[in-house]
Design a protein around this motif. Sequence first.
Motif, PDB file in Angstrom:
ATOM      1  N   LYS A  21       0.842  -1.186   0.000  1.00 46.16           N
ATOM      2  CA  LYS A  21       0.000   0.000   0.000  1.00 46.16           C
ATOM      3  C   LYS A  21       0.880   1.240   0.000  1.00 46.16           C
ATOM      4  O   LYS A  21       2.096   1.155   0.196  1.00 46.16           O
ATOM      5  N   ASN A  22       0.257   2.386  -0.225  1.00 36.62           N
ATOM      6  CA  ASN A  22       1.000   3.640  -0.339  1.00 36.62           C
ATOM      7  C   ASN A  22       1.935   3.878   0.834  1.00 36.62           C
ATOM      8  O   ASN A  22       3.081   4.283   0.653  1.00 36.62           O
ATOM      9  N   SER A  23       1.462   3.651   2.057  1.00 31.23           N
ATOM     10  CA  SER A  23       2.272   3.982   3.232  1.00 31.23           C
ATOM     11  C   SER A  23       3.558   3.167   3.299  1.00 31.23           C
ATOM     12  O   SER A  23       4.594   3.680   3.711  1.00 31.23           O
ATOM     13  N   ASP A  32       7.079  12.115   1.266  1.00 30.52           N
ATOM     14  CA  ASP A  32       6.361  12.859   2.295  1.00 30.52           C
ATOM     15  C   ASP A  32       4.922  12.411   2.506  1.00 30.52           C
ATOM     16  O   ASP A  32       4.363  12.601   3.579  1.00 30.52           O
ATOM     17  N   SER A  33       4.306  11.821   1.471  1.00 31.66           N
ATOM     18  CA  SER A  33       2.894  11.455   1.614  1.00 31.66           C
ATOM     19  C   SER A  33       2.532  10.303   0.690  1.00 31.66           C
ATOM     20  O   SER A  33       3.239  10.010  -0.278  1.00 31.66           O
ATOM     21  N   HIS A  38       1.271   7.765  -4.922  1.00 31.19           N
ATOM     22  CA  HIS A  38       0.255   7.581  -5.957  1.00 31.19           C
ATOM     23  C   HIS A  38       0.653   8.299  -7.246  1.00 31.19           C
ATOM     24  O   HIS A  38       0.559   7.731  -8.341  1.00 31.19           O
ATOM     25  N   SER A  39       1.119   9.518  -7.109  1.00 39.83           N
ATOM     26  CA  SER A  39       1.538  10.292  -8.286  1.00 39.83           C
ATOM     27  C   SER A  39       2.694   9.605  -9.007  1.00 39.83           C
ATOM     28  O   SER A  39       2.720   9.547 -10.239  1.00 39.83           O
ATOM     29  N   LEU A  45       5.217   4.535 -13.224  1.00 40.54           N
ATOM     30  CA  LEU A  45       5.115   3.071 -13.239  1.00 40.54           C
ATOM     31  C   LEU A  45       3.734   2.561 -13.646  1.00 40.54           C
ATOM     32  O   LEU A  45       3.397   1.402 -13.387  1.00 40.54           O
ATOM     33  N   ALA A  46       2.964   3.410 -14.300  1.00 39.94           N
ATOM     34  CA  ALA A  46       1.580   3.050 -14.656  1.00 39.94           C
ATOM     35  C   ALA A  46       1.499   1.796 -15.525  1.00 39.94           C
ATOM     36  O   ALA A  46       0.542   1.019 -15.406  1.00 39.94           O
ATOM     37  N   ASP A  47       2.485   1.566 -16.386  1.00 38.18           N
ATOM     38  CA  ASP A  47       2.457   0.399 -17.267  1.00 38.18           C
ATOM     39  C   ASP A  47       2.797  -0.898 -16.538  1.00 38.18           C
ATOM     40  O   ASP A  47       2.609  -1.979 -17.084  1.00 38.18           O
ATOM     41  N   TYR A  48       3.320  -0.780 -15.305  1.00 38.74           N
ATOM     42  CA  TYR A  48       3.825  -1.953 -14.611  1.00 38.74           C
ATOM     43  C   TYR A  48       3.146  -2.242 -13.279  1.00 38.74           C
ATOM     44  O   TYR A  48       3.479  -3.228 -12.622  1.00 38.74           O
ATOM     45  N   THR A  49       2.238  -1.385 -12.847  1.00 38.59           N
ATOM     46  CA  THR A  49       1.578  -1.584 -11.557  1.00 38.59           C
ATOM     47  C   THR A  49       0.069  -1.434 -11.714  1.00 38.59           C
ATOM     48  O   THR A  49      -0.411  -0.813 -12.661  1.00 38.59           O
ATOM     49  N   PHE A  50      -0.649  -2.012 -10.761  1.00 44.96           N
ATOM     50  CA  PHE A  50      -2.109  -1.884 -10.738  1.00 44.96           C
ATOM     51  C   PHE A  50      -2.591  -2.077  -9.311  1.00 44.96           C
ATOM     52  O   PHE A  50      -1.852  -2.527  -8.452  1.00 44.96           O
ATOM     53  N   ARG A  51      -3.840  -1.737  -9.084  1.00 36.52           N
ATOM     54  CA  ARG A  51      -4.473  -1.967  -7.783  1.00 36.52           C
ATOM     55  C   ARG A  51      -5.431  -3.148  -7.930  1.00 36.52           C
ATOM     56  O   ARG A  51      -6.211  -3.217  -8.863  1.00 36.52           O
ATOM     57  N   ASP A  52      -5.344  -4.063  -6.959  1.00 40.28           N
ATOM     58  CA  ASP A  52      -6.220  -5.228  -6.996  1.00 40.28           C
ATOM     59  C   ASP A  52      -7.598  -4.881  -6.434  1.00 40.28           C
ATOM     60  O   ASP A  52      -7.887  -3.716  -6.146  1.00 40.28           O
TER      61      ASP A  52
END
Length: 166
Positions: A21-23, A32-33, A38-39, A45-52
Amino acid sequence: MTLSEEAHSRLADVVELQPTKNSELQDRWGMDSGSDVHSYLTGQLADYTFRDDNSLIRATSEAADLVDVEPGVEPGEDGDGVGTVRVTALQADVIEVLPGPDERSKSVVAVLQALREHTDRDPEVDEVRSALQRLRRQEAVEVEYRSVPTFRLAVPREDLTVEIKD
């Protein structure tokens, strides 16, 4: 898409920590956050990651091949459930003191006490809570809600291979 050295390294972190997760990535990357994470994920890394389905961050199979890093979780031989988890030394000790899937689950405080009694560790309660939640995301541990959340192994101990990463 060619990745920078930093992006390649961070993608390796995603593969290793998944599901994550983000944290967790925020801590690993010194950001910092969670918004910064997410940004970065959506920008670099948009082509290589996703959220389940549980909104946890995972890497694509292409990403795992690209970075040549073992994923944090591998399915069991029958493809059903967890077979191998790659964990920290504290998380491995937590697995050792947790009750099995057919036993009564333990609270975070009970797991902390068992660690102190059966190992040379004296972690803070938040470290134990974090370790349990990480193992839960890896599907090695399940939670049972009673008056407080309690935890036990999700699979028989003998069916779980634990590899310690540092």
